[in-house]
Motif scaffolding. Structure first.
Motif, short mmCIF file in Angstrom:
data_model
loop_
_atom_site.label_atom_id
_atom_site.label_comp_id
_atom_site.label_asym_id
_atom_site.label_seq_id
_atom_site.Cartn_x
_atom_site.Cartn_y
_atom_site.Cartn_z
N THR A 152 0.55 -1.28 -0.14
CA THR A 152 0.04 0.22 -0.34
C THR A 152 1.04 1.42 -0.50
OG1 THR A 152 0.04 -0.23 2.30
CG2 THR A 152 -2.06 -1.24 1.06
N TYR A 153 1.93 0.72 0.40
CA TYR A 153 2.92 2.43 0.38
C TYR A 153 3.89 2.58 -0.97
CZ TYR A 153 6.39 -1.16 1.27
OH TYR A 153 6.65 -2.78 0.60
N CYS A 154 3.66 1.74 -2.01
CA CYS A 154 5.14 1.85 -2.47
C CYS A 154 4.84 2.04 -3.74
CB CYS A 154 5.19 0.38 -2.87
SG CYS A 154 7.10 0.18 -3.55
N GLY A 190 15.03 -7.63 -9.17
CA GLY A 190 14.11 -7.26 -9.00
C GLY A 190 13.35 -6.80 -8.28
N GLN A 191 11.84 -5.93 -8.65
CA GLN A 191 11.84 -5.99 -6.96
C GLN A 191 11.30 -6.88 -6.22
OE1 GLN A 191 11.52 -3.00 -6.17
NE2 GLN A 191 11.96 -2.17 -8.48
N ILE A 192 10.77 -7.77 -6.64
CA ILE A 192 10.19 -9.16 -6.37
C ILE A 192 10.89 -10.16 -7.19
CG2 ILE A 192 8.72 -10.88 -5.31
CD1 ILE A 192 6.63 -8.70 -4.88
N ILE A 254 11.94 -7.04 6.13
CA ILE A 254 10.07 -7.74 6.55
C ILE A 254 9.03 -6.65 6.84
CG2 ILE A 254 11.75 -7.19 8.74
CD1 ILE A 254 8.67 -9.51 8.90
N GLN A 255 9.00 -4.80 6.34
CA GLN A 255 9.03 -4.22 6.35
C GLN A 255 8.42 -3.88 7.81
OE1 GLN A 255 9.77 -2.50 4.25
NE2 GLN A 255 9.67 -3.87 2.37
N ALA A 256 7.28 -4.95 8.73
CA ALA A 256 7.23 -4.06 10.04
C ALA A 256 7.30 -5.91 11.01
CB ALA A 256 5.71 -3.64 9.89
N THR A 292 16.77 -7.33 5.54
CA THR A 292 16.07 -7.51 5.57
C THR A 292 15.38 -5.50 5.72
OG1 THR A 292 13.31 -7.58 6.74
CG2 THR A 292 15.29 -6.73 8.09
N ASP A 293 14.53 -4.71 5.78
CA ASP A 293 14.29 -3.43 5.00
C ASP A 293 12.77 -3.67 5.81
OD1 ASP A 293 15.65 -3.84 3.25
OD2 ASP A 293 14.02 -2.94 1.38
N ILE A 294 13.20 -2.28 6.66
CA ILE A 294 12.12 -1.70 7.45
C ILE A 294 11.69 -0.49 7.60
CG2 ILE A 294 11.25 -1.68 10.10
CD1 ILE A 294 13.51 -3.50 10.82
N TYR A 326 8.86 6.33 6.95
CA TYR A 326 7.45 6.31 6.21
C TYR A 326 7.57 6.97 5.33
CZ TYR A 326 3.00 6.41 3.91
OH TYR A 326 2.22 6.67 3.45
N SER A 327 7.30 7.38 4.11
CA SER A 327 7.07 8.83 3.05
C SER A 327 6.35 8.21 2.12
CB SER A 327 8.65 9.18 2.80
OG SER A 327 8.16 9.68 1.74
N PRO A 328 4.56 9.60 2.33
CA PRO A 328 4.09 8.65 1.36
C PRO A 328 4.17 9.15 0.64
CG PRO A 328 3.63 11.48 3.30
CD PRO A 328 4.90 10.20 3.35
N1 SAM Z 1 10.45 -4.68 -3.54
C1 SAM Z 1 11.44 -4.83 -1.98
C2 SAM Z 1 10.45 -5.22 -1.42
O1 SAM Z 1 9.76 -3.77 -1.22
O2 SAM Z 1 10.94 -5.79 -1.13
C3 SAM Z 1 11.95 -3.74 -2.50
C4 SAM Z 1 12.72 -2.54 -3.01
S1 SAM Z 1 12.45 -0.45 -2.27
C5 SAM Z 1 13.01 0.17 -4.31
C6 SAM Z 1 13.55 -0.55 -1.53
C7 SAM Z 1 13.02 -0.21 -0.22
O3 SAM Z 1 12.37 0.77 -0.14
C8 SAM Z 1 11.75 -1.55 0.43
O4 SAM Z 1 11.91 -2.48 0.55
C9 SAM Z 1 11.12 0.28 1.66
O5 SAM Z 1 11.44 -0.06 2.71
C10 SAM Z 1 11.00 1.01 1.61
N2 SAM Z 1 10.32 1.88 0.97
C11 SAM Z 1 9.09 2.25 -0.58
N3 SAM Z 1 8.68 2.74 -0.65
C12 SAM Z 1 7.99 3.55 0.72
C13 SAM Z 1 7.69 4.61 1.57
N4 SAM Z 1 7.02 5.16 1.04
N5 SAM Z 1 8.30 5.05 2.43
C14 SAM Z 1 9.44 4.65 3.30
N6 SAM Z 1 9.83 3.69 2.60
C15 SAM Z 1 9.38 3.28 1.66
#
Ligand code: SAM
Length: 428
Positions: A152-154, A190-192, A254-256, A292-294, A326-328
């Motif tokens: 939802t954030y991406c 890849g993004q995934i 994991i993200q959260a 991981t990413d959070i 988090y950045s909207p």
């Molecule tokens: N596609 C991968 C995934 O989400 O599993 C990673 C690609 S993304 C370029 C890299 C990281 O940016 C994400 O894993 C997430 O933690 C962060 N990210 C994406 N959208 C964001 C948002 N709106 N605000 C803050 N961080 C964000």
């Protein structure tokens, strides 16, 4: 991904006879390849783009190409209106609008179709741009373009388009071409990335691609990123465990750590499922490193929900945690439907808590490397004159040496470790 895309554009331009210059004021063509994953990245791109305007005013012949996620895959009339001095707008991963423009400008439009077709055929034959020739030890190959997952954030699915796996033959010939140009390590992107092939009926899986790459003589190391927990199959993990060139390093965000937040993010797994996955990865691949990413401060994230993320990181002790506030992002579900209610200073506080925690964890993990002799692939000399290389687990190691270590995999004894890097000497 942008580094890989930029290399492709540079390589395409060199085929047209252009070459690199360090000074923007001397350039005939300037390409700004952009990322907008967070507001800070977008602000930086806009700032750089604005700084190019005086160059265009001074030299109207200059071709300015805006590329990447700021442009996106759809026509963007607002952006065109806002930056009238930009000559060409290109979506991510696609050099063709610029090539077309340059050929037309040179009065070679009759060659256009032929050139673009030729470039498309040559796609699997990527030539490293002049400036990187002889230097590049490690290179990227995008294998999945776009993303259809819609967290939802991406913003990425909106800007890079729907998921599409690249033709396996194209990937293999690109890998062969890179190895012929002395590249020793290839990272599949890849993004995934673990969804590779799943959008097509007759493509191999990521594991299949890894097995095929493994047969390439001269290729020493293979990596892949970023994986989504739900698509990390036993088949992929078995290939990492059993094929020595596939490096024991998994990037799986994991993200959260809280289930409600994960659901609000539409990630599709729970805290428990993620813990089980990490346990399985560690069981199947002894000595593996996991990154991981959070994201902290997702809309509605309470103190106790954040604590779940903190506890998860403290329990799992990941090798690396890429942290973000988090950045909207305009147009995403979270931006449209959820209030960005966690104040900025609170996002910073949570960010710093995780940062401190991770610093301690990384320090502890790295200390286990002390006095051990481990294989390092050397990439380049750092500004301080030390050779910089990486462990199989993707950790940075610096070594003093007067010899040319570039491109070699050599055993190094680790003498000092810190949270972000290690120092060592060549093992006798
Ligand atoms: N596609 C991968 C995934 O989400 O599993 C990673 C690609 S993304 C370029 C890299 C990281 O940016 C994400 O894993 C997430 O933690 C962060 N990210 C994406 N959208 C964001 C948002 N709106 N605000 C803050 N961080 C964000």
């Amino acid at each position: 991904m942008n580094v890989a895309d930029s290399m492709r554009v540079a390589s395409s331009l060199e085929k047209l006879g252009y070459h690199n210059t360090e000074k923007p004021a001397e350039a005939d063509v300037i390409i700004l390849n952009t990322c907008v994953v967070r507001q800070s990245a977008e602000d930086k791109a806009i700032g750089r783009l604005s700084s190019l305007k005086p160059l265009k005013t001074k030299n109207p012949d200059l071709v300015i190409n805006l590329m990447g996620c700021l442009v996106g895959v759809k026509d963007n009339p607002k952006l065109k209106k806002r930056f009238p001095y930009v000559d060409v707008f290109s979506p991510p991963s696609d050099p063709s609008p610029l090539i077309k423009h340059l050929l037309e400008k040179e009065g070679k439009s009759h060659e256009l179709d032929e050139t673009l077709t030729r470039f498309a055929y040559m796609d699997g034959d990527l030539v490293i741009p002049d400036t990187d020739q002889g230097n590049l030890v490690s290179s990227f190959i995008p294998v999945v373009l776009g993303c259809s997952h819609a967290c939802t954030y991406c913003i990425i699915p909106y800007r890079r388009g729907i998921e599409k796996s690249r033709d396996p033959q194209e990937i293999l010939s690109e890998a062969h071409a890179l190895v012929q140009q002395s590249v020793k390590e290839i990272t599949l992107l890849g993004q995934i990335v673990d969804r590779y092939g799943l959008d097509q009926t007759d493509y191999p899986t990521l594991a299949g691609i890894l097995r095929r790459l493994h047969t390439i003589d001269g290729l020493e190391r293979i990596r892949f990123l970023t994986s989504h927990p739900n698509y990390m199959t036993d088949e992929i993990l078995d290939v990492v465990a059993d094929y020595p060139k596939v490096m024991p390093h998994i990037e799986v965000p994991i993200q959260a750590g809280n289930d409600q937040v994960l659901e609000n993010m539409k990630r599709g797994y729970t805290n428990q499922q993620y813990r089980e996955l990490v346990a399985k990865i560690r069981e199947k691949i002894p000595g593996v490193s996991i990154a991981t990413d959070i994201i902290v401060g997702f809309p509605g994230e309470t103190e106790s929900q954040f604590q779940d993320t903190y506890d998860l990181l403290a329990d799992l002790k990941m090798d690396v945690a890429h942290l973000a506030r988090y950045s909207p992002r305009t147009g995403t579900v979270s931006e449209r439907r959820m209030e960005d209610g966690v104040p900025d200073e609170e996002k910073w506080r949570r960010f710093r808590l995780l940062e401190d925690l991770q610093e301690g964890i990384a320090t502890e993990i790295h200390a286990t490397y002390l006095s051990k002799s481990i294989p390092i692939l050397f990439e380049e000399k750092s500004k301080k004159g030390r050779w910089r290389g990486r462990t199989e687990t993707n950790k940075l190691v610096f070594v003093e040496s007067n010899e040319d270590l570039r491109r070699q995999v050599l055993p190094v004894t680790i003498d000092w470790t810190g949270p972000w890097s290690m120092l060592g000497h060549l093992t006798n």
